[in-house]
Design an enzyme around this catalytic site. Sequence first.
Site, mmCIF file in Angstrom:
data_model
loop_
_atom_site.group_PDB
_atom_site.id
_atom_site.type_symbol
_atom_site.label_atom_id
_atom_site.label_comp_id
_atom_site.label_asym_id
_atom_site.label_seq_id
_atom_site.Cartn_x
_atom_site.Cartn_y
_atom_site.Cartn_z
ATOM 1 N N LYS A 135 0.839 -1.199 0.000
ATOM 2 C CA LYS A 135 0.000 0.000 0.000
ATOM 3 C C LYS A 135 0.871 1.245 0.000
ATOM 4 O O LYS A 135 2.081 1.178 0.266
ATOM 5 C CB LYS A 135 -0.920 -0.003 1.217
ATOM 6 C CG LYS A 135 -0.204 -0.037 2.559
ATOM 7 C CD LYS A 135 -1.189 -0.108 3.705
ATOM 8 C CE LYS A 135 -0.448 -0.104 5.050
ATOM 9 N NZ LYS A 135 -1.369 -0.080 6.192
ATOM 10 N N ARG B 271 -9.735 0.825 15.597
ATOM 11 C CA ARG B 271 -9.681 1.579 14.358
ATOM 12 C C ARG B 271 -10.773 1.070 13.416
ATOM 13 O O ARG B 271 -11.774 1.743 13.211
ATOM 14 C CB ARG B 271 -8.283 1.442 13.723
ATOM 15 C CG ARG B 271 -8.045 2.346 12.536
ATOM 16 C CD ARG B 271 -6.609 2.292 12.051
ATOM 17 N NE ARG B 271 -6.208 0.967 11.588
ATOM 18 C CZ ARG B 271 -4.994 0.668 11.123
ATOM 19 N NH1 ARG B 271 -4.053 1.602 11.099
ATOM 20 N NH2 ARG B 271 -4.709 -0.545 10.700
ATOM 21 N N TYR C 198 15.072 31.738 3.590
ATOM 22 C CA TYR C 198 13.950 32.622 3.930
ATOM 23 C C TYR C 198 14.009 33.062 5.394
ATOM 24 O O TYR C 198 14.384 32.299 6.289
ATOM 25 C CB TYR C 198 12.624 31.914 3.681
ATOM 26 C CG TYR C 198 12.303 31.727 2.206
ATOM 27 C CD1 TYR C 198 12.070 32.828 1.383
ATOM 28 C CD2 TYR C 198 12.216 30.460 1.656
ATOM 29 C CE1 TYR C 198 11.781 32.664 0.034
ATOM 30 C CE2 TYR C 198 11.913 30.276 0.309
ATOM 31 C CZ TYR C 198 11.700 31.393 -0.505
ATOM 32 O OH TYR C 198 11.410 31.224 -1.835
ATOM 33 N N MET D 59 10.959 24.898 -1.024
ATOM 34 C CA MET D 59 10.102 23.985 -1.766
ATOM 35 C C MET D 59 10.911 23.013 -2.621
ATOM 36 O O MET D 59 10.626 21.811 -2.653
ATOM 37 C CB MET D 59 9.137 24.767 -2.661
ATOM 38 C CG MET D 59 8.209 23.865 -3.471
ATOM 39 S SD MET D 59 7.080 24.767 -4.541
ATOM 40 C CE MET D 59 5.975 25.485 -3.335
#
Length: 837
Positions: free
Chosen positions: A505, A603, A731, A780
């Site tokens: 998964k 769950r 930054y 980023m």
Amino acid sequence: MSYTIEHIAAITGGEARVRVAATIDHLLTDSRRIIAPAQSLFFALEGPRRSGVHFIPELYRQGVRSFVVTSLPDTTEIPEANFILVPDTLAALQKLASFHRMRYSAGENGKELPVIGITGSNGKTIVKEWLYQLMHTDHSVVRSPRSYNSQLGVPLSVWQIHPQHDLAIFEAGISQPGEMEKLEVMIRPTLGVLTMVGEAHGENFSGREEIFNEKMKLFHRTGEVIACGDDQLVEAAAKDNPAHFITWGKQADCGIRIIQITTSDSSATVKLNFPVRKQTAFSGELIITIPFIDQAAIDNAVTCAVTCWVLGMQADILCERMRALHAVSMRLELKKGINHCTVINDSYSADLHSLEIALGFLDQQAGRLPKTVILSDLLQSGLSDEMLIRQIVSGLQKHKVNRLIGIGPVFMQQRERIVSIYPELHTEIFATTDEWLKRFRHSAFRDETILVKGARVFAFEQIVALLEQQAHQTLLEINLNAIVHNLKAYQAVLSPSTKIMAMVKAFAYGSGGAEIAGVLQHHQADYLAVAYADEGVALREAGIVMPIMVMNPEARAFDMIVNNRLEPDLYSFGLLEAFRAYLEKEGIRDYPVHAELETGMNRLGFAVQDADKLANALKQDGCLKLQSLFTHLAASEDPEQDAFTKAQFRSFETAAAVLQQQLGYTFLKHIANTAAAVRHPALQLDMVRLGIGLYGIDTGDSDQLNLQTVATLRTTIAQIKELNAGESVGYNRRAVMAQPARIATVRIGYADGYPRSLGNGKGFMLVAGKKAKVTGSVCMDMTMIDITDMPDAKEGDEVIVFGKDLPVQQLAAWAGTIPYEIMTGVSQRVKRVYYEE
């Protein structure tokens, strides 16, 4: 050179049960790698979990008729099978190889086959492949395929000797005492080569001296051994028996002296002094240049140069060929290609045996997609062009290749023969690589798996560059061998009857679902599990046929689930009723489903006290067939929670007993996850679910398994800046330099999955093996690291974000999270490169 079944039985000391006459040319130990079934002999080796006998019916269906076994199987469905009954199938294989090797010793035909035997801790395969590069122009060389140097690999290598060969090069590797004697009997080297002896496999030896002595057993019948005399162990052994050693090195008493080594940015030059020796072509000083600068490459190159000198190579030819040495690719690389293609890059070598290995990997990865092979002429095969083409096309036909792009003069000459042998094969032939490059069309390749395999002189790297999907210089490298190693490590601690459900998964924990699933399917995992139906559909479209459980099925995906033969996990009565109603409407009965119990995770899942109600719901209308019942352990990796884990197990057992009694048929029961499979053997039951442990991430007690790292996240330095005290980085000026600093900007940021929380000194990356602190905020697309104490670092250098030497667990700890989040967070824009050794 062929053998009959009766002859092989006599050689191995086995008992022959012959039903049909057979002549054996091929030895087979892997049921997935059949070349010529009628001429193949399968050795049913005993594995830690499965016996090779289990694969005999399938091999029989594919045309194999001859088998070596330790016990006779039921022959009802295989009436024409031949058997050789032996006490030990591996020992029988080794006896056969030893006999085959002796046929090429002086005596049977009066001609001795020169055999170079190579051992050592490091560099065996490199030296073997470089010797092949240096000598194959003058000789018909048989050599170990890739790293076939084990108890199994050596006999398969020796079996490749044929009458046309006039030189053999075999490597021998050991991992524990007592192994080398068996390899020596099969290889019987006439010339020995000892590479550097280190601490590899040292866990089974008392020290380096014992490793050295064990490796030297390969040469106890060999006249001479080439070795580095700067090694104290070699130096001592050479003093005791000087006639046995040809030593090289810087020491004054070495037979071949290294006078000087100089390096530039891209090459190393070594000045050597050779003594006068009979049957060699030169003596005195010789300068060789190689296109490598690392010390290991220099050592390996000198070893090769000395070997070539012993074998009589001319000085000018040796120097010319040393300059042309190229890196040895030890891997099959799997890359994303243009137009949704997958590209397998094996563009560094081309011979029949490695072609068969590559075609097997193509099978493994292609699934149902069309298969294209781009192949160069195979040089120095020792076969006639007609026989060579017949063997190549036979392999393509066996592996159901759809398209062949053949490049080279032999392919040009044999075009009509190819078409006549395999008319269904779409065949395109080109005289040269340049001709293909000129005619290349981007649109000619779409939705297919492409194997690119060629001899170095054809420069197929140009073809790979055109076919490969372009991406930026950050990549996640996936070692498929490590996946297989880890799977086998877990199999070794499981009960033989316990199945494995592999969790793929979340894009296989970020590693690539289809590619990982293909490997797991190839190596006989029993089940796969995905989170959502669309993940399962992607696997089906990639050719995965094994059972797949969907852990979070949704009503809108029922069509998708059924159409792709996916098996939903039904965890609530509402979901169960919705799926049952769907099946009833579609007229489908006995559809395989899984049921999840809630025993303490809180769950998803049915309450244990609802076991009776669940059984009745499953029986209603006959639409559902329970494949497995399972639950999730909440803290199986935590010793302090063992009592809770046992309580979960008792609750599960209670509910399972109720369902078993009421349903009246058997179903699989599984509770153990990766950690529990090792820490709680009693919980293995019918199946275990392996998750992040398959990817080499330790989950508690898995240290005992010696798991291998699967994923390495790499990037490169884009730019380096020299900053003064008081200047800032990034930054908001979060990092202000207290003193002059050297700052590298690397090509990874939070859009690639690198956590912003690792900024401002919390995280580190590796540059040339040294830790570099993350400086300033993570951007980023870029991150800055401090390389002030790394003066040799330069733009373009590789940076390791996580991998073997900087575990993802450490990265997760710095980020205050878990390895799962780091792995699954690696962005899809990061290129995945898959390789197999």
